[in-house]
Design an enzyme around this catalytic site. Structure first.
Site, PDB file in Angstrom:
ATOM      1  N   ASP A 198      -5.257 -48.041 -24.807  1.00 28.57           N
ATOM      2  CA  ASP A 198      -4.276 -47.003 -24.492  1.00 28.57           C
ATOM      3  C   ASP A 198      -3.939 -46.317 -25.795  1.00 28.57           C
ATOM      4  O   ASP A 198      -4.533 -46.644 -26.844  1.00 28.57           O
ATOM      5  CB  ASP A 198      -3.041 -47.586 -23.802  1.00 28.57           C
ATOM      6  CG  ASP A 198      -2.477 -46.645 -22.740  1.00 28.57           C
ATOM      7  OD1 ASP A 198      -2.170 -45.495 -23.094  1.00 28.57           O
ATOM      8  OD2 ASP A 198      -2.355 -47.049 -21.572  1.00 28.57           O
ATOM      9  N   ASP A 221      -7.345 -42.646 -28.744  1.00 29.63           N
ATOM     10  CA  ASP A 221      -7.045 -41.356 -28.119  1.00 29.63           C
ATOM     11  C   ASP A 221      -8.321 -40.888 -27.433  1.00 29.63           C
ATOM     12  O   ASP A 221      -9.275 -40.467 -28.098  1.00 29.63           O
ATOM     13  CB  ASP A 221      -6.600 -40.354 -29.179  1.00 29.63           C
ATOM     14  CG  ASP A 221      -6.290 -38.982 -28.605  1.00 29.63           C
ATOM     15  OD1 ASP A 221      -6.498 -38.764 -27.391  1.00 29.63           O
ATOM     16  OD2 ASP A 221      -5.851 -38.109 -29.380  1.00 29.63           O
ATOM     17  N   TYR A 277      -3.389 -31.211 -12.125  1.00 29.41           N
ATOM     18  CA  TYR A 277      -3.689 -32.616 -11.842  1.00 29.41           C
ATOM     19  C   TYR A 277      -4.604 -32.739 -10.626  1.00 29.41           C
ATOM     20  O   TYR A 277      -5.585 -33.491 -10.638  1.00 29.41           O
ATOM     21  CB  TYR A 277      -2.378 -33.366 -11.608  1.00 29.41           C
ATOM     22  CG  TYR A 277      -2.516 -34.836 -11.302  1.00 29.41           C
ATOM     23  CD1 TYR A 277      -2.685 -35.765 -12.321  1.00 29.41           C
ATOM     24  CD2 TYR A 277      -2.430 -35.315  -9.992  1.00 29.41           C
ATOM     25  CE1 TYR A 277      -2.780 -37.120 -12.048  1.00 29.41           C
ATOM     26  CE2 TYR A 277      -2.528 -36.652  -9.704  1.00 29.41           C
ATOM     27  CZ  TYR A 277      -2.705 -37.566 -10.733  1.00 29.41           C
ATOM     28  OH  TYR A 277      -2.804 -38.907 -10.454  1.00 29.41           O
ATOM     29  N   LYS A 316      -8.390 -34.342 -10.647  1.00 23.32           N
ATOM     30  CA  LYS A 316      -8.742 -35.511  -9.845  1.00 23.32           C
ATOM     31  C   LYS A 316      -9.833 -35.189  -8.831  1.00 23.32           C
ATOM     32  O   LYS A 316     -10.671 -36.042  -8.515  1.00 23.32           O
ATOM     33  CB  LYS A 316      -7.490 -36.052  -9.147  1.00 23.32           C
ATOM     34  CG  LYS A 316      -6.486 -36.682 -10.107  1.00 23.32           C
ATOM     35  CD  LYS A 316      -7.091 -37.828 -10.906  1.00 23.32           C
ATOM     36  CE  LYS A 316      -6.049 -38.531 -11.767  1.00 23.32           C
ATOM     37  NZ  LYS A 316      -6.620 -39.685 -12.510  1.00 23.32           N
ATOM     38  N   THR A 352       4.691 -47.097 -10.639  1.00 25.22           N
ATOM     39  CA  THR A 352       4.212 -47.118 -12.019  1.00 25.22           C
ATOM     40  C   THR A 352       5.203 -46.356 -12.895  1.00 25.22           C
ATOM     41  O   THR A 352       6.078 -45.649 -12.390  1.00 25.22           O
ATOM     42  CB  THR A 352       2.837 -46.434 -12.134  1.00 25.22           C
ATOM     43  OG1 THR A 352       2.991 -45.032 -11.824  1.00 25.22           O
ATOM     44  CG2 THR A 352       1.820 -47.063 -11.192  1.00 25.22           C
TER      45      THR A 352
END
Length: 265
Positions: free
Chosen positions: A38, A64, A156, A160, A191
């Site tokens: 991460d 990154d 987004y 996706k 989350t």
């Protein structure tokens, strides 16, 4: 059920929390050695310490994924730590630019596409040679938004949708090499990403977070029949299945873990 991944080497991106972290935990429970990555090394180290693992089973390397040089360094560090990987789970991603389409500028689109589409492309390309050695698994975390786009988060949604096309295309290109590529599309999972969304909604509406979740389900996700946020363990279980020998005839598929949120079959 024996998933047949004891001793396999896995890389999980976006693993300091949420679906990525729970996927790492599930794969560890099935006997895999896991490299987690991460952005922030401190947060990643803390996440790795919270994983239930035998000594030497977890390796944490920050990277990154929007930086090709950093991805190459991640590859080198992973190879030095565990050797060639057998499993890649790409769970890293951001909500990205939100708002009305006419209000989102090129910078908003570019940053979202860079993280949510180009980073998976970059990581896959980097690790592809070792995934094609005769037995490999690649699972992308997509979203319900890929097939049921929402007007206030179109960058987004587009990214996706691109992930689903990428997954299907890769599955056709490399299945004969033993690499099985699939996608998992969650919806409204508990989350940090959805926590932030619901806090923002609660502030805007002047309500509690719980009330914000309830109104979001009623107004924005009316087909989510279970009327709750999903648990990341429920997504991780499907991902682990797709990484396993139990899914040896599953390739090019998109498994929706969405509580019924997508309105069509």
């Amino acid at each position: 059920m024996d998933f047949g991944i004891t001793g396999k080497k896995a890389l999980v991106t976006g693993a300091d929390s949420g679906i990525g972290w729970h996927t790492a935990q599930t794969l560890l429970g099935e006997g895999a050695t896991v490299v987690v990555t991460d952005l922030d090394q401190g947060r990643l180290d803390d996440a790795a310490r919270r994983l239930d693992a035998t000594p030497g089973a977890v390796h944490a390397f920050a990277a990154d994924l929007t930086d090709p040089d950093d991805v190459a360094r991640l590859h080198e560090r992973a190879r030095d730590a565990v050797g060639a990987i057998d499993i890649l789970v790409h769970a890293a991603g951001i909500t990205g630019a939100q708002g009305a389409f006419h209000e989102i500028d090129d910078a908003g689109w570019s940053s979202t596409i860079e993280t949510d589409l180009l980073a998976p492309v970059r990581v896959t390309r980097e690790f592809l040679p070792e995934l094609r050695r005769g037995w490999g698994r690649l699972v992308f975390v997509a979203s319900e938004d890929a097939v049921q786009p929402y007007a206030n988060e179109l960058p987004y949604c587009a990214a996706k949708a691109g992930i689903l096309a990428l997954s299907k295309g890769l599955s056709r290109a490399y299945a004969q090499d033993g690499l099985l590529v699939n996608a998992v599309s969650p919806a409204f999972i508990h989350t940090p990403m959805t926590d932030a969304m619901m806090r923002k909604r609660a502030d805007r509406l002047g309500t509690s977070v719980n009330d914000a979740i309830g109104s979001f389900l009623d107004e924005e996700r009316p087909f989510l029949e279970l009327k709750r946020r999903g648990d990341p363990t429920e997504v991780a279980a499907v991902i682990a299945f797709l990484c396993s020998d139990a899914a040896s005839f599953v390739v090019g598929s998109n498994y929706r873990v969405d509580g019924g949120s997508v309105a069509t079959i």
